[in-house]
Enzyme design. Structure first.
Site, PDB file in Angstrom:
ATOM      1  N   LYS A 139     -22.890 -16.565 -16.002  1.00 11.05           N
ATOM      2  CA  LYS A 139     -23.156 -16.635 -14.551  1.00 11.05           C
ATOM      3  C   LYS A 139     -22.243 -17.652 -13.874  1.00 11.05           C
ATOM      4  O   LYS A 139     -21.610 -17.350 -12.860  1.00 11.05           O
ATOM      5  CB  LYS A 139     -24.637 -16.989 -14.342  1.00 11.05           C
ATOM      6  CG  LYS A 139     -25.036 -17.279 -12.903  1.00 11.05           C
ATOM      7  CD  LYS A 139     -26.531 -17.330 -12.742  1.00 11.05           C
ATOM      8  CE  LYS A 139     -27.191 -18.631 -13.101  1.00 11.05           C
ATOM      9  NZ  LYS A 139     -26.965 -19.733 -12.154  1.00 11.05           N
ATOM     10  N   SER A 140     -22.154 -18.858 -14.437  1.00 15.99           N
ATOM     11  CA  SER A 140     -21.338 -19.918 -13.821  1.00 15.99           C
ATOM     12  C   SER A 140     -19.882 -19.472 -13.689  1.00 15.99           C
ATOM     13  O   SER A 140     -19.237 -19.685 -12.658  1.00 15.99           O
ATOM     14  CB  SER A 140     -21.351 -21.177 -14.689  1.00 15.99           C
ATOM     15  OG  SER A 140     -22.544 -21.860 -14.548  1.00 15.99           O
ATOM     16  N   ARG A 179     -17.286 -18.480 -10.275  1.00 18.69           N
ATOM     17  CA  ARG A 179     -15.976 -19.120 -10.068  1.00 18.69           C
ATOM     18  C   ARG A 179     -14.856 -18.081 -10.043  1.00 18.69           C
ATOM     19  O   ARG A 179     -13.881 -18.220  -9.296  1.00 18.69           O
ATOM     20  CB  ARG A 179     -15.752 -20.175 -11.156  1.00 18.69           C
ATOM     21  CG  ARG A 179     -16.644 -21.419 -10.908  1.00 18.69           C
ATOM     22  CD  ARG A 179     -16.858 -22.220 -12.161  1.00 18.69           C
ATOM     23  NE  ARG A 179     -17.542 -23.491 -11.921  1.00 18.69           N
ATOM     24  CZ  ARG A 179     -18.860 -23.659 -11.853  1.00 18.69           C
ATOM     25  NH1 ARG A 179     -19.676 -22.627 -11.974  1.00 18.69           N
ATOM     26  NH2 ARG A 179     -19.395 -24.854 -11.636  1.00 18.69           N
ATOM     27  N   ARG A 207     -34.122 -26.676  -1.839  1.00 18.07           N
ATOM     28  CA  ARG A 207     -33.334 -27.495  -2.764  1.00 18.07           C
ATOM     29  C   ARG A 207     -32.429 -28.491  -2.017  1.00 18.07           C
ATOM     30  O   ARG A 207     -31.954 -28.202  -0.927  1.00 18.07           O
ATOM     31  CB  ARG A 207     -32.530 -26.580  -3.698  1.00 18.07           C
ATOM     32  CG  ARG A 207     -33.474 -25.760  -4.559  1.00 18.07           C
ATOM     33  CD  ARG A 207     -32.752 -24.820  -5.467  1.00 18.07           C
ATOM     34  NE  ARG A 207     -31.948 -25.517  -6.449  1.00 18.07           N
ATOM     35  CZ  ARG A 207     -31.153 -24.907  -7.308  1.00 18.07           C
ATOM     36  NH1 ARG A 207     -31.038 -23.583  -7.285  1.00 18.07           N
ATOM     37  NH2 ARG A 207     -30.459 -25.601  -8.168  1.00 18.07           N
ATOM     38  N   SER A 248     -23.371 -33.575 -12.109  1.00 15.47           N
ATOM     39  CA  SER A 248     -23.635 -32.230 -11.595  1.00 15.47           C
ATOM     40  C   SER A 248     -22.334 -31.471 -11.400  1.00 15.47           C
ATOM     41  O   SER A 248     -21.471 -31.879 -10.617  1.00 15.47           O
ATOM     42  CB  SER A 248     -24.380 -32.328 -10.255  1.00 15.47           C
ATOM     43  OG  SER A 248     -24.242 -31.123  -9.539  1.00 15.47           O
ATOM     44  N   ASP A 280     -29.902 -26.176 -18.232  1.00 16.46           N
ATOM     45  CA  ASP A 280     -30.596 -24.919 -17.906  1.00 16.46           C
ATOM     46  C   ASP A 280     -31.438 -24.391 -19.069  1.00 16.46           C
ATOM     47  O   ASP A 280     -32.252 -23.488 -18.889  1.00 16.46           O
ATOM     48  CB  ASP A 280     -29.579 -23.849 -17.483  1.00 16.46           C
ATOM     49  CG  ASP A 280     -28.950 -24.186 -16.133  1.00 16.46           C
ATOM     50  OD1 ASP A 280     -29.552 -24.978 -15.382  1.00 16.46           O
ATOM     51  OD2 ASP A 280     -27.858 -23.670 -15.845  1.00 16.46           O
ATOM     52  N   ARG A 330     -35.258 -18.688 -15.082  1.00 17.42           N
ATOM     53  CA  ARG A 330     -35.310 -19.332 -16.407  1.00 17.42           C
ATOM     54  C   ARG A 330     -36.757 -19.561 -16.860  1.00 17.42           C
ATOM     55  O   ARG A 330     -37.037 -19.561 -18.059  1.00 17.42           O
ATOM     56  CB  ARG A 330     -34.506 -20.635 -16.412  1.00 17.42           C
ATOM     57  CG  ARG A 330     -33.062 -20.399 -15.986  1.00 17.42           C
ATOM     58  CD  ARG A 330     -32.031 -21.126 -16.791  1.00 17.42           C
ATOM     59  NE  ARG A 330     -30.704 -20.795 -16.265  1.00 17.42           N
ATOM     60  CZ  ARG A 330     -29.949 -19.794 -16.716  1.00 17.42           C
ATOM     61  NH1 ARG A 330     -30.355 -19.036 -17.708  1.00 17.42           N
ATOM     62  NH2 ARG A 330     -28.767 -19.546 -16.172  1.00 17.42           N
TER      63      ARG A 330
HETATM   64  C1  S3P Z   1     -24.159 -24.826 -12.479  1.00 20.86           C
HETATM   65  C2  S3P Z   1     -24.421 -26.161 -12.667  1.00 20.86           C
HETATM   66  C3  S3P Z   1     -25.743 -26.688 -12.999  1.00 20.86           C
HETATM   67  C4  S3P Z   1     -26.677 -25.604 -13.512  1.00 20.86           C
HETATM   68  C5  S3P Z   1     -26.605 -24.366 -12.673  1.00 20.86           C
HETATM   69  C6  S3P Z   1     -25.197 -23.804 -12.659  1.00 20.86           C
HETATM   70  C7  S3P Z   1     -22.791 -24.395 -12.132  1.00 20.86           C
HETATM   71  O1  S3P Z   1     -26.314 -27.263 -11.852  1.00 20.86           O
HETATM   72  O2  S3P Z   1     -28.001 -26.082 -13.548  1.00 20.86           O
HETATM   73  O3  S3P Z   1     -27.481 -23.367 -13.171  1.00 20.86           O
HETATM   74  O4  S3P Z   1     -22.492 -23.187 -12.234  1.00 20.86           O
HETATM   75  O5  S3P Z   1     -21.996 -25.247 -11.749  1.00 20.86           O
HETATM   76  P1  S3P Z   1     -26.033 -28.808 -11.447  1.00 20.86           P
HETATM   77  O6  S3P Z   1     -24.586 -28.966 -11.328  1.00 20.86           O
HETATM   78  O7  S3P Z   1     -26.716 -29.015 -10.136  1.00 20.86           O
HETATM   79  O8  S3P Z   1     -26.647 -29.620 -12.530  1.00 20.86           O
END
Ligand code: S3P
Length: 424
Positions: free
Chosen positions: A22-23, A27, A121, A164, A311, A385
């Site tokens: 997903k991340s 990107r 959030r 983060s 996560d 999750r």
């Molecule tokens: C993510 C970073 C994390 C993660 C999120 C995805 C990302 O969050 O918990 O599910 O894709 O950069 P944080 O950067 O707020 O910890």
């Protein structure tokens, strides 16, 4: 949707390919939208969150053509256009936080909105550094909707209080189109997919320990092949470790060291988890993993390990209920700011299932090994999750459980149940 989950009387067996990260999918869409020409994204996620990102970039003038369900051709002039309507980030914090930095840097005016969970959030964590860079960005009481107005940015040297990747990436993306060198230093290293992909696409970006610096760069269009998501693999890893008789192989799992905290935890717990092979795809390490049912012992998880498994903590809590001794998870306060308050939601749900778990301000204390009784209905609180972690717990509960809101799993992993069925 209410999902009924029953105890498994037979181990999980076989091998599956883990779906797209997903991340990295987020990107791939964002960065290829900034590259002048045609990029190709292979193995793009079917999850709703990366599709929220893609819909936003369509509104910003980028063309996406699907060659099949997961291969996308991205055509861009390298410039974004001002959108006519608000940009809907859905449930996705990554979309809202990264796109804010990217748009501020590209001098685009836009409003970003989110669903009920995302609107609760915290966004001050990105508004503060972007404002220091000269961005005109505002939100009501630090929450979405976020409004960005065209402004000229300047580089900064930012020391973040949080580890983060979303905050780090937001600032780096703003710095990508800003004169001077922008640097971000984190208290511990968070996932580095932004750094790896920007480098792969030709950006002037460098990492030195916990500090990343970027200078104004032109991105080149590329073919980006996305690996499987270790955060999705985590549900199968835990399920195989706790369902007696299991022996499975997970293929094509992303093994970026900034994401593999769960594998270290498995090792500490004495689990039979073995990396069978590894290679590099589009700058990211990928491999196959074998997992066998194991007798587990407790461990402590804290400090610099936390961002590497942030996560996975709800499903690691499920794992710890089956490990002998006291597992202490601390330094994870930011779990309260995810799609739900994952500390309180996990503790309440696992208590209802019969686990011996205590809530800490920044984590959990789990006393194992305890049989899970089940026989209850649980809520997901709009959190994918939580939905998937409870499903895994349900596989070892004596009485069946009902998970209300199970459809939220589709945010990151619509193939979740189908793949579990393949191993049953
Ligand atoms: C993510 C970073 C994390 C993660 C999120 C995805 C990302 O969050 O918990 O599910 O894709 O950069 P944080 O950067 O707020 O910890």
């Amino acid at each position: 949707m209410k999902k009924r989950v029953k105890k498994l009387y037979k181990g999980l067996e076989g091998s599956i390919k883990i779906p797209s990260d997903k991340s990295i999918s987020h990107r791939a869409v964002m960065f290829s939208s900034l590259a002048n020409g045609k990029s190709v994204i292979k193995n793009f996620s079917k999850g709703q969150d990366p599709h929220s990102t893609m819909n936003i970039f369509k509104q910003l003038g980028i063309n996406f053509e699907f060659k099949d369900s997961q291969t996308v051709i991205v055509t861009s002039s390298g410039k974004l256009t001002n959108p006519y309507a608000p940009l809907d980030c859905g449930n996705s914090g990554t979309t809202m936080r990264l796109v804010s930095g990217l748009l501020a840097g590209q001098q685009i005016s836009a409003t970003l909105t989110g669903d009920e969970s995302l609107s609760k959030r915290p966004m001050k964590r990105i508004i503060e550094p972007l404002t220091l860079m000269g961005a005109d960005i505002s939100a009501i009481d630090g929450h979405a909707p976020i409004t960005i107005k065209k402004a000229e940015l300047h580089s900064i040297d930012y020391h973040s209080k949080l580890a983060s990747a979303q905050v780090k990436s937001c600032i780096l993306l703003a710095g990508l189109n800003t004169d001077g060198t922008t640097t971000v230093t984190e208290p511990s290293i968070s996932r580095n997919h932004t750094e790896l992909m920007l480098k792969y696409m030709g950006a002037n970006i460098n990492t030195n320990g916990k500090t990343v610096s970027i200078t104004k760069s032109i991105l080149e269009p590329k073919t980006i092949e996305i690996c499987g998501d270790i955060s999705s693999a985590a549900y199968f890893i835990v399920a195989a470790l706790i369902v007696p008789g299991s022996d499975i192989i997970l293929k094509n799992v992303g093994l970026n060291p900034t994401r593999t905290g769960i594998l270290g935890v498995c090792k500490q717990m004495g689990a039979n988890v073995e990396i069978l092979s590894s290679e590099t795809k589009s700058g990211e390490p990928v491999g196959d993993i074998r997992i066998q049912y194991s007798s587990l012992k407790s461990c402590n998880i804290s400090g610099e390990t936390i961002p590497k498994l942030i996560d996975e903590l709800p499903v690691i809590a499920v794992l710890a209920t089956q490990a002998a001794g006291e597992t202490r998870i601390t330094d994870a306060k930011d779990l309260r700011n995810k799609e739900s308050d994952r500390i309180s939601v996990t503790v309440n749900a696992l208590k209802k299932l019969g686990a011996n778990i205590e809530e800490l301000p920044d984590g959990f204390l789990i006393h194992g090994k305890t049989p899970l009784t089940g026989g209850v209905e649980l809520e997901t609180f709009h959190d994918h999750r939580i939905a998937m972690s409870l499903y895994v717990a349900g596989l070892i509960c004596q009485k069946e459980i009902l998970i209300d809101g199970f459809e939220w799993a589709g945010i990151s992993f619509p193939e979740f149940e189908e793949l579990f069925n393949e191993l049953m």
